[in-house]
Enzyme design. Structure first.
Site, PDB file in Angstrom:
ATOM      1  N   THR A  35      44.089  44.275  39.633  1.00 23.51           N
ATOM      2  CA  THR A  35      42.781  44.618  39.962  1.00 23.51           C
ATOM      3  C   THR A  35      42.230  46.110  39.772  1.00 23.51           C
ATOM      4  OG1 THR A  35      43.107  42.854  41.442  1.00 23.51           O
ATOM      5  CG2 THR A  35      41.320  44.292  41.768  1.00 23.51           C
ATOM      6  N   GLU A  43      34.756  50.875  35.204  1.00 29.05           N
ATOM      7  CA  GLU A  43      34.184  53.038  35.672  1.00 29.05           C
ATOM      8  C   GLU A  43      34.037  53.201  33.779  1.00 29.05           C
ATOM      9  OE1 GLU A  43      34.574  54.745  38.756  1.00 29.05           O
ATOM     10  OE2 GLU A  43      36.610  53.927  39.381  1.00 29.05           O
ATOM     11  N   HIS A  69      37.609  39.685  42.352  1.00 28.01           N
ATOM     12  CA  HIS A  69      38.774  40.066  41.689  1.00 28.01           C
ATOM     13  C   HIS A  69      39.409  38.023  41.753  1.00 28.01           C
ATOM     14  CE1 HIS A  69      42.561  40.877  38.672  1.00 28.01           C
ATOM     15  NE2 HIS A  69      41.967  40.216  37.744  1.00 28.01           N
TER      16      HIS A  69
END
Length: 127
Positions: A35, A43, A69
């Site tokens: 994750t 990002e 996730h």
């Protein structure tokens, strides 16, 4: 002058290797895409969407990430994150983010970044 506008899209891709699995990143014990690695890829995609459109000397820093996730990704599969700039509020940028592997979507959510002057920001950090 920046050329930021909503609907800018960026992507980032990686392969699942020993370096970015949950067991290595200490976010679990399994050999699946971690994750934290998915967050970083999201990002990276957001940065890719806007970096070329910022003023000289400007950058962005992440200020929030709200994601799910939803499915595990096996070793050697490829993961691609996509970020779409959906809102600009002064210096705050909001992105819709998602990640997918060869079988489909593995995660999604929103990410916010703040536009900063790189030099001033680092001067403040190092003070």
């Amino acid at each position: 002058m920046s050329t930021l506008a909503t609907n800018l899209i960026g992507t980032a891709t990686t392969t699942v290797t020993a370096a970015n699995i949950a067991a290595t990143m200490k976010s679990g014990s399994l050999a699946v895409f971690a994750t934290p690695a998915m967050c970083a890829l999201m990002e990276e995609a957001a940065c890719a969407a806007v970096n070329a459109h910022l003023d000289e000397g400007a950058g962005t820093v992440g200020i929030s990430l709200s994601i799910t996730h939803d499915r595990a990704t096996a070793m050697n599969d490829t993961v691609t994150a996509t970020a779409k700039l959906i809102a600009i509020d002064g210096r705050k940028l909001t992105f819709e983010v998602s990640a997918a592997d060869s079988k489909g979507t593995i995660g999604k959510g929103t990410h916010e970044r703040f536009i900063i002057d790189n030099e001033k920001f680092m001067a403040k950090v190092n003070k």
